[in-house]
Design a protein around this motif. Structure first.
Motif, PDB file in Angstrom:
ATOM      1  N   UNK A 259      -3.916   2.477   7.273  1.00  0.00           N
ATOM      2  CA  UNK A 259      -4.082   3.841   7.778  1.00  0.00           C
ATOM      3  C   UNK A 259      -5.451   4.389   7.403  1.00  0.00           C
ATOM      4  N   UNK A 260      -5.970   5.303   8.242  1.00  0.00           N
ATOM      5  CA  UNK A 260      -7.267   5.901   7.909  1.00  0.00           C
ATOM      6  C   UNK A 260      -7.186   6.796   6.662  1.00  0.00           C
ATOM      7  N   UNK A 261      -8.329   7.029   6.007  1.00  0.00           N
ATOM      8  CA  UNK A 261      -8.375   7.901   4.828  1.00  0.00           C
ATOM      9  C   UNK A 261      -7.757   9.247   5.172  1.00  0.00           C
ATOM     10  N   UNK A 262      -6.986   9.785   4.245  1.00  0.00           N
ATOM     11  CA  UNK A 262      -6.367  11.099   4.450  1.00  0.00           C
ATOM     12  C   UNK A 262      -4.936  11.006   4.927  1.00  0.00           C
ATOM     13  N   UNK A 263      -4.561   9.864   5.532  1.00  0.00           N
ATOM     14  CA  UNK A 263      -3.184   9.730   6.017  1.00  0.00           C
ATOM     15  C   UNK A 263      -2.280   9.154   4.940  1.00  0.00           C
ATOM     16  N   UNK A 264      -1.052   9.679   4.909  1.00  0.00           N
ATOM     17  CA  UNK A 264      -0.134   9.289   3.863  1.00  0.00           C
ATOM     18  C   UNK A 264       0.585   7.983   4.177  1.00  0.00           C
ATOM     19  N   UNK A 265       0.742   7.137   3.187  1.00  0.00           N
ATOM     20  CA  UNK A 265       1.446   5.876   3.366  1.00  0.00           C
ATOM     21  C   UNK A 265       1.597   5.170   2.033  1.00  0.00           C
ATOM     22  N   UNK A 266       1.859   3.856   2.097  1.00  0.00           N
ATOM     23  CA  UNK A 266       2.096   3.089   0.869  1.00  0.00           C
ATOM     24  C   UNK A 266       0.787   2.594   0.254  1.00  0.00           C
ATOM     25  N   UNK A 267       0.687   2.720  -1.055  1.00  0.00           N
ATOM     26  CA  UNK A 267      -0.491   2.236  -1.778  1.00  0.00           C
ATOM     27  C   UNK A 267      -0.418   0.709  -1.901  1.00  0.00           C
ATOM     28  N   UNK A 268      -1.499   0.040  -1.490  1.00  0.00           N
ATOM     29  CA  UNK A 268      -1.607  -1.415  -1.630  1.00  0.00           C
ATOM     30  C   UNK A 268      -2.839  -1.684  -2.484  1.00  0.00           C
ATOM     31  N   UNK A 279      -4.073 -10.394  -8.034  1.00  0.00           N
ATOM     32  CA  UNK A 279      -3.163 -10.040  -6.943  1.00  0.00           C
ATOM     33  C   UNK A 279      -3.968  -9.466  -5.790  1.00  0.00           C
ATOM     34  N   UNK A 280      -3.758 -10.025  -4.611  1.00  0.00           N
ATOM     35  CA  UNK A 280      -4.428  -9.514  -3.421  1.00  0.00           C
ATOM     36  C   UNK A 280      -3.415  -8.755  -2.577  1.00  0.00           C
ATOM     37  N   UNK A 281      -3.782  -7.552  -2.182  1.00  0.00           N
ATOM     38  CA  UNK A 281      -2.962  -6.718  -1.286  1.00  0.00           C
ATOM     39  C   UNK A 281      -1.521  -6.583  -1.795  1.00  0.00           C
ATOM     40  N   UNK A 282      -1.392  -6.139  -3.031  1.00  0.00           N
ATOM     41  CA  UNK A 282      -0.065  -5.995  -3.633  1.00  0.00           C
ATOM     42  C   UNK A 282       0.589  -4.682  -3.197  1.00  0.00           C
ATOM     43  N   UNK A 283       1.770  -4.791  -2.638  1.00  0.00           N
ATOM     44  CA  UNK A 283       2.492  -3.595  -2.160  1.00  0.00           C
ATOM     45  C   UNK A 283       3.188  -2.905  -3.326  1.00  0.00           C
ATOM     46  N   UNK A 284       2.809  -1.646  -3.578  1.00  0.00           N
ATOM     47  CA  UNK A 284       3.343  -0.930  -4.746  1.00  0.00           C
ATOM     48  C   UNK A 284       4.604  -0.142  -4.429  1.00  0.00           C
ATOM     49  N   UNK A 285       4.825   0.147  -3.144  1.00  0.00           N
ATOM     50  CA  UNK A 285       5.910   1.037  -2.694  1.00  0.00           C
ATOM     51  C   UNK A 285       5.711   2.486  -3.118  1.00  0.00           C
ATOM     52  N   UNK A 286       4.600   2.810  -3.768  1.00  0.00           N
ATOM     53  CA  UNK A 286       4.287   4.205  -4.087  1.00  0.00           C
ATOM     54  C   UNK A 286       3.640   4.851  -2.865  1.00  0.00           C
ATOM     55  N   UNK A 287       4.003   6.088  -2.611  1.00  0.00           N
ATOM     56  CA  UNK A 287       3.459   6.792  -1.445  1.00  0.00           C
ATOM     57  C   UNK A 287       2.390   7.796  -1.880  1.00  0.00           C
TER      58      UNK A 287
END
Ligand code: ZN
Length: 413
Positions: A259-268, A279-287
């Motif tokens: 997503x573009x900067x400013x848009x809300x989503x999952x932190x990777x 770790x490359x591109x680790x999905x944190x599940x934090x929003x």
């Protein structure tokens, strides 16, 4: 925020490190023919990594260095299934301390401070991280660990601790005890550095007032060093993170699209210089979201917003991301309402729109009609979504341990 040239070089070094080993990711990347990246596009084509991978690699499958280079392990407690083990080299431990000291500095803490450390020591990354950062900064650590509130308060008074580090729930407990015992005048605390679990404004206010301190949110997760990869500054406008150690992207948790900067989503998160377990591109599940632009403090480090919740709990209404925790925050200030609620989301075909039905319990002493209207207005003004609200007597709704069970989504997605 795109990768800069240094970061691309660092990521190529991480890929090289991994593919030269028989580690879990080394085998995966070799199998996929991944040898490096030249552009943002190449990077975004790399597969994600996840906590499930780390569980599959249990205990030490992700180790990417020879045994003699590993100096320590940490583990994240698995609430479900196997725990995750992360090996650290001497450099990893050193880098982590540097990042943590930077967190303290960003919070305005200096080597003249006395830092009382209440998170646990051991397999968990918390206590030892706070401690290493404190020593790197040159401040005095008071390594208490958790619990024993009497001794905790006694040491705080006798040693004139100026900084408290804690989980939000323990900070709240301490502040309530100190207020109850009338000891506020005797403590010298100025700042609190609090672990980044999501906590409500109400809780924040109680701790801030109870202890008379400024509060700082520290971010981190065991898989990526531990706490200390970011913290807010005195402007309280998001969390600065250390982009010389980690690269952060925000993705749509459903589609995986960046997503573009400013848009809300999952932190990777991608580690840039980690040795023991890159770790490359680790999905944190934090929003959260990347906050565009520079902070008023002048820090060169980029920012993410404070953590809004977990992607697993998130539900979407009219394009607005919502969390059970947010519903709880709004309801807890409504008079006569219990902590139980249920959310049902459905698609109204005749009107071709999504509807949210919120069922809330209220005590008999309050008007159900007025309470429903009040809650409707509250959601409309604070969240921008107007639910249909039904009030039922306390004890009507099923009791459930899991937050996610309170939300039922009947829409086809
Ligand atoms: Zn700042």
């Amino acid at each position: 925020m795109n990768l800069n040239d240094t970061q691309i070089t660092q990521i190529n070094d991480q890929i090289k490190r991994l593919t030269q080993t028989e580690s879990y990711y080394g085998k995966i990347y070799r199998g996929l023919g991944i040898t490096g990246i030249r552009s943002q596009k190449d990077f975004e084509a790399l597969p994600f990594s996840s906590k499930d991978d780390l569980r599959n690699a249990y205990p030490l499958g992700i180790q990417a260095v020879p045994d003699e280079q590993v100096v320590r392990i940490h583990s994240s407690s698995g609430t479900t299934g196997k725990p995750v083990i992360i090996p650290y080299t001497a450099k990893d431990v050193d880098d982590w301390a540097t990042m943590f000291a930077r967190c303290y500095e960003t919070a305005g803490i200096t080597n003249r401070d006395r830092i009382q450390i209440t998170p646990g020591y051991g397999l968990w990354t918390a206590g030892i991280g706070f401690q290493a950062g404190c020593e790197r900064l040159g401040a005095m650590a008071v390594p208490m660990g958790p619990g024993n509130t009497d001794k905790q308060i006694q040491m705080m008074i006798d040693l004139k601790s100026t900084v408290i580090t804690a989980t939000s729930s323990y900070a709240l407990l301490l502040s309530e005890e100190i207020v109850k015992r009338g000891l506020k005048d005797q403590i010298c605390l100025k700042k609190g550095v609090i672990g980044s679990e999501r906590w409500s404004e109400k809780m924040r206010g109680s701790i801030r007032e109870g202890l008379g301190i400024e509060l700082y949110d520290i971010y981190g997760l065991t898989e990526i060093y531990g706490p200390g990869i970011g913290v807010n500054c005195e402007h309280e406008n998001g969390i600065h993170y250390w982009d010389d150690y980690i690269y952060i992207e925000i993705i749509d948790p459903k589609t995986g699209r960046v997503l573009p900067d400013g848009e809300e989503g999952e932190i990777v998160i991608t580690t840039l210089v980690k040795e023991g377990a890159p770790l490359l591109r680790f999905r944190t599940h934090d929003i959260s979201r990347i906050l565009p632009g520079k902070c008023a403090c002048g820090s060169p480090y980029p920012r993410i917003d404070i953590i809004r919740g977990r992607s697993d709990d998130m539900f979407k209404m009219h394009g607005v991301n919502m969390f059970p925790s947010q519903v709880e925050d709004l309801l807890q200030n409504v008079d006569g309402v219990s902590s139980e609620y249920s959310v049902t989301i459905a698609h109204d075909d005749s009107a071709n729109r999504d509807i949210m039905i919120l069922m809330v319990e209220a005590e008999g002493r309050v008007s159900f009609e007025k309470t429903a209207a009040h809650i409707r207005e509250l959601f409309k003004s604070r969240v921008g979504v107007t639910p249909k609200v039904t009030i039922v007597p306390v004890g009507t709704l099923p009791r459930s341990e899991k937050k996610t069970k309170r939300v039922t989504d009947y829409r086809f997605s």
